[in-house]
Write a protein that holds these residues in place. Structure first.
Motif, PDB file in Angstrom:
ATOM      1  N   THR A 121       4.648   3.123  16.813  1.00 21.69           N
ATOM      2  CA  THR A 121       3.661   2.077  16.530  1.00 21.69           C
ATOM      3  C   THR A 121       3.321   1.990  15.040  1.00 21.69           C
ATOM      4  O   THR A 121       2.511   1.161  14.650  1.00 21.69           O
ATOM      5  N   SER A 122       3.942   2.829  14.251  1.00 24.83           N
ATOM      6  CA  SER A 122       3.618   2.842  12.820  1.00 24.83           C
ATOM      7  C   SER A 122       4.254   1.649  12.109  1.00 24.83           C
ATOM      8  O   SER A 122       5.350   1.206  12.465  1.00 24.83           O
ATOM      9  N   ASN A 123       3.548   1.141  11.088  1.00 26.80           N
ATOM     10  CA  ASN A 123       4.090   0.046  10.277  1.00 26.80           C
ATOM     11  C   ASN A 123       5.003   0.555   9.174  1.00 26.80           C
ATOM     12  O   ASN A 123       5.675  -0.230   8.500  1.00 26.80           O
TER      13      ASN A 123
END
Lengths: 143, 71
Positions: free
Chosen positions: A97-99
């Motif tokens: 879920t990290s950008n």
């Protein structure tokens, strides 16, 4: 090393020595790569060393767990293994879920540490549960 | 190292499982398994504790005859 029995201490020393040799070997390989090519595979040298050391840590921790030398006799192994699994899955969730990308311009970034730590915790809990199943089968045979 | 079948036999005679023997001598079950398989040589203190629990002597469990050719 209090509260570990003598065989556990023996195994911990053994796997600790093996992981130290692994670190030396990987450091030598990494040094050779830098010496003979300009290839950079991580953001900076600190990250490279951390990743190499983590490989050795994962190796020794998994071997200790599998041989029963990780947890003390009175520690609640199942509870800790489940906690490790939860931490591993949380880190894995953060990875997906990290950008911020793990690999940027063909180079590993610091965000790879989330992936590495999830692999670490998940491999520990997996080793523990596999070992528990194997031991139950052995216990039935040996009595 | 050779397997320690004498230990296994003595344990079976006392109707103790590996886990029960391990609990009584304050080690893990894996330690007893390793000793029985011959993968680990215990210290003298552990040998004594095992012998006291199983009510046998050190010779009964841990003595090995050296073959004549090696002498």
């Amino acid at each position: 090393m209090k509260n570990y029995d003598e065989y556990q201490k023996f195994l911990r020393y053994k796997y600790g020595s093996e992981s130290f040799i692994i670190v030396l070997f990987l450091t030598f390989i990494n040094f050779s790569v830098h010496l003979f090519s300009d290839r950079k595979w991580a953001e900076n040298q600190s990250l490279e060393m951390m990743l190499l050391v983590f490989i050795a840590i994962i190796y020794s921790a998994v071997r200790m767990i599998y041989s029963g030398a990780y947890f003390k006799k009175k520690q609640n192994g199942p509870f800790i293994a489940i906690t490790f699994a939860l931490i591993g899955f949380c880190n894995l969730y953060l990875v997906f879920t990290s950008n911020f990308p793990i690999i940027e311009n063909n180079i590993l970034t610091y965000d790879v540490m989330k992936l590495v730590s999830s692999i670490f915790f998940l491999s520990l809990s997996l080793a523990y549960f596999v070992r528990t199943l194997v031991e139950k089968r052995l216990e039935k045979n040996d009595g | 190292m050779t397997k320690n079948l004498k230990l296994k036999a003595a344990r079976a005679k006392m109707n103790l499982s590996q886990q029960e023997l391990a609990d009584q001598v304050d080690v893990t079950r894996q330690t007893i398994v390793a000793i029985e398989r011959g993968d680990y040589n215990p210290t003298i203190n552990l040998c004594i504790r095992i012998c006291q629990t199983l009510n046998v002597t050190l010779n009964d469990l841990f003595w090995e005859e050296i073959p004549n050719e090696k002498l």
